[in-house]
Write a protein that holds these residues in place. Sequence first.
Motif, mmCIF file in Angstrom:
data_model
loop_
_atom_site.group_PDB
_atom_site.id
_atom_site.type_symbol
_atom_site.label_atom_id
_atom_site.label_comp_id
_atom_site.label_asym_id
_atom_site.label_seq_id
_atom_site.Cartn_x
_atom_site.Cartn_y
_atom_site.Cartn_z
ATOM 1 N N HIS A 19 5.628 23.129 1.074
ATOM 2 C CA HIS A 19 6.154 24.063 2.107
ATOM 3 C C HIS A 19 7.568 24.107 2.976
ATOM 4 C CE1 HIS A 19 5.290 24.175 6.506
ATOM 5 N NE2 HIS A 19 3.701 24.879 5.950
ATOM 6 N N LEU A 22 9.427 26.172 0.837
ATOM 7 C CA LEU A 22 9.075 27.542 1.606
ATOM 8 C C LEU A 22 9.629 28.108 3.084
ATOM 9 C CD1 LEU A 22 5.166 28.247 0.750
ATOM 10 C CD2 LEU A 22 7.130 29.368 -0.141
ATOM 11 N N ASP A 23 9.389 27.158 4.181
ATOM 12 C CA ASP A 23 10.541 26.868 5.313
ATOM 13 C C ASP A 23 12.565 27.338 4.500
ATOM 14 O OD1 ASP A 23 9.092 26.819 7.245
ATOM 15 O OD2 ASP A 23 9.363 24.030 6.738
ATOM 16 N N LYS A 44 5.093 33.797 4.347
ATOM 17 C CA LYS A 44 4.437 33.665 4.902
ATOM 18 C C LYS A 44 3.053 33.409 4.935
ATOM 19 C CE LYS A 44 7.020 35.424 8.714
ATOM 20 N NZ LYS A 44 7.372 35.622 9.786
ATOM 21 N N ARG A 46 1.468 32.423 2.044
ATOM 22 C CA ARG A 46 1.563 30.869 1.115
ATOM 23 C C ARG A 46 1.840 29.716 1.867
ATOM 24 N NH1 ARG A 46 -0.479 29.035 -3.162
ATOM 25 N NH2 ARG A 46 0.855 27.190 -4.078
ATOM 26 N N LYS A 47 2.734 30.001 2.862
ATOM 27 C CA LYS A 47 2.474 28.499 4.028
ATOM 28 C C LYS A 47 1.262 28.186 4.131
ATOM 29 C CE LYS A 47 5.875 27.046 7.015
ATOM 30 N NZ LYS A 47 6.799 27.515 8.282
ATOM 31 N N LYS A 51 -0.096 25.218 4.458
ATOM 32 C CA LYS A 51 -1.076 23.865 6.021
ATOM 33 C C LYS A 51 -2.184 24.003 5.796
ATOM 34 C CE LYS A 51 -0.478 24.074 10.196
ATOM 35 N NZ LYS A 51 0.242 24.994 11.432
#
Length: 67
Positions: A19, A22-23, A44, A46-47, A51
Motif C-alpha cells: 500500500h 503504491l502511494d 488507485k 489496487r490501492k 485497503k
Amino acid sequence: MLQDKEELHRKLAELTQEHRELDEALAQVAQEPHYDQIKASRLKKRKLLLKDMISRINSQLIPDLNA
C-alpha cells in the motif's frame, strides 16, 4: 490459533508495505510530464483493494468481545 495470528500479522505487514509502495508509485505517476490516467486509475484501484484487505485482516485480529 497462534500460528494463524502470526500468518495474519505477516500478511498484514506485506499488504501495508505494498500500500505504501503504491502511494509512492502514484506520486511518481503524477509527476510525469505526460500523466497516464489509465496507469493512475489501475494503481488507485489496487490501492483500494489493498485497503479493504488490510481492513479485513485487522477485523480478524480484533478479539471477539462476545466470546
